[in-house]
Write a protein that holds these residues in place. Structure first.
Motif, PDB file in Angstrom:
ATOM      1  N   UNK A  41       0.822  -1.204   0.000  1.00  0.00           N
ATOM      2  CA  UNK A  41       0.000   0.000   0.000  1.00  0.00           C
ATOM      3  C   UNK A  41       0.860   1.259   0.000  1.00  0.00           C
ATOM      4  N   UNK A  42       2.078   1.142   0.514  1.00  0.00           N
ATOM      5  CA  UNK A  42       3.000   2.271   0.466  1.00  0.00           C
ATOM      6  C   UNK A  42       3.482   2.564  -0.939  1.00  0.00           C
ATOM      7  N   UNK A  43       3.552   1.534  -1.776  1.00  0.00           N
ATOM      8  CA  UNK A  43       4.066   1.720  -3.135  1.00  0.00           C
ATOM      9  C   UNK A  43       2.968   1.846  -4.175  1.00  0.00           C
ATOM     10  N   UNK A  44       1.817   1.231  -3.940  1.00  0.00           N
ATOM     11  CA  UNK A  44       0.704   1.311  -4.874  1.00  0.00           C
ATOM     12  C   UNK A  44      -0.606   1.319  -4.101  1.00  0.00           C
ATOM     13  N   UNK A  45      -1.556   2.045  -4.608  1.00  0.00           N
ATOM     14  CA  UNK A  45      -2.844   2.139  -3.938  1.00  0.00           C
ATOM     15  C   UNK A  45      -3.891   1.391  -4.751  1.00  0.00           C
ATOM     16  N   UNK A  46      -3.655   0.122  -4.958  1.00  0.00           N
ATOM     17  CA  UNK A  46      -4.549  -0.699  -5.757  1.00  0.00           C
ATOM     18  C   UNK A  46      -5.572  -1.391  -4.870  1.00  0.00           C
ATOM     19  N   UNK A  47      -6.810  -1.331  -5.296  1.00  0.00           N
ATOM     20  CA  UNK A  47      -7.872  -2.019  -4.561  1.00  0.00           C
ATOM     21  C   UNK A  47      -7.677  -3.529  -4.671  1.00  0.00           C
ATOM     22  N   UNK A  48      -7.162  -3.989  -5.808  1.00  0.00           N
ATOM     23  CA  UNK A  48      -6.896  -5.421  -5.971  1.00  0.00           C
ATOM     24  C   UNK A  48      -5.874  -5.910  -4.956  1.00  0.00           C
ATOM     25  N   UNK A  49      -4.810  -5.142  -4.779  1.00  0.00           N
ATOM     26  CA  UNK A  49      -3.785  -5.525  -3.814  1.00  0.00           C
ATOM     27  C   UNK A  49      -4.371  -5.605  -2.416  1.00  0.00           C
ATOM     28  N   UNK A  50      -5.160  -4.609  -2.055  1.00  0.00           N
ATOM     29  CA  UNK A  50      -5.786  -4.623  -0.742  1.00  0.00           C
ATOM     30  C   UNK A  50      -6.708  -5.826  -0.593  1.00  0.00           C
ATOM     31  N   UNK A  51      -7.443  -6.143  -1.637  1.00  0.00           N
ATOM     32  CA  UNK A  51      -8.355  -7.284  -1.595  1.00  0.00           C
ATOM     33  C   UNK A  51      -7.635  -8.605  -1.453  1.00  0.00           C
ATOM     34  N   UNK A  52      -6.567  -8.787  -2.236  1.00  0.00           N
ATOM     35  CA  UNK A  52      -5.820 -10.045  -2.194  1.00  0.00           C
ATOM     36  C   UNK A  52      -5.202 -10.277  -0.826  1.00  0.00           C
ATOM     37  N   UNK A  86      -2.472 -15.758  -2.661  1.00  0.00           N
ATOM     38  CA  UNK A  86      -1.823 -14.452  -2.501  1.00  0.00           C
ATOM     39  C   UNK A  86      -0.648 -14.301  -3.459  1.00  0.00           C
ATOM     40  N   UNK A  87       0.166 -15.335  -3.585  1.00  0.00           N
ATOM     41  CA  UNK A  87       1.328 -15.267  -4.480  1.00  0.00           C
ATOM     42  C   UNK A  87       0.884 -15.207  -5.943  1.00  0.00           C
ATOM     43  N   UNK A  92      -0.034 -12.098 -10.862  1.00  0.00           N
ATOM     44  CA  UNK A  92      -0.938 -11.716 -11.944  1.00  0.00           C
ATOM     45  C   UNK A  92      -1.082 -10.207 -12.047  1.00  0.00           C
ATOM     46  N   UNK A  93      -1.188  -9.528 -10.932  1.00  0.00           N
ATOM     47  CA  UNK A  93      -1.303  -8.069 -10.962  1.00  0.00           C
ATOM     48  C   UNK A  93       0.000  -7.443 -11.446  1.00  0.00           C
ATOM     49  N   UNK A  94       1.124  -7.979 -10.978  1.00  0.00           N
ATOM     50  CA  UNK A  94       2.424  -7.421 -11.380  1.00  0.00           C
ATOM     51  C   UNK A  94       2.701  -7.653 -12.871  1.00  0.00           C
ATOM     52  N   UNK A  95       2.220  -8.771 -13.429  1.00  0.00           N
ATOM     53  CA  UNK A  95       2.501  -9.065 -14.846  1.00  0.00           C
ATOM     54  C   UNK A  95       1.642  -8.228 -15.790  1.00  0.00           C
TER      55      UNK A  95
END
Length: 97
Positions: A41-52, A86-87, A92-95
């Motif tokens: 969350x410090x590097x990206x404010x993605x809702x997907x990241x928060x959800x995962x 999680x991994x 998938x989000x990073x790619x």
């Protein structure tokens, strides 16, 4: 005099030890997911990241409760699913970027 053995000797962990190991492992993974969430969350404010990572926290908490109740095999399956999801989701989000 020889002692009569009541049955074959058990190998591996006792049920209490298995619960303690799964509880500790669930706690460690829960802390790691929380730290990863904070760092991401410090590097990206993605809702997907928060959800995962939120799902990972929920699943590891569920595994912790299952371990305390003696459902160590189910807790292991939930914990493994949590880590894999999680991994895979993070990859998938990073790619896609």
């Amino acid at each position: 005099m020889s002692e009569a053995s009541p049955g074959p000797r058990r190998q591996g962990l006792t049920p209490r030890q298995a619960r303690l190991v799964r509880t500790a492992l669930s706690t460690v993974i829960m802390i790691a997911a929380g730290l990863a969430l904070a760092l991401r969350l410090g590097s990206t404010h993605s809702v997907l990241t928060m959800g995962f990572y939120g799902i990972a926290l929920i699943l590891s908490g569920s595994a912790l409760v299952l371990s305390r109740q003696g459902r160590t095999r189910v807790a292991t399956a939930v914990l493994g699913t949590c880590v894999v999801l999680a991994v895979a989701a993070e990859w998938a989000v990073a790619s896609t970027r």
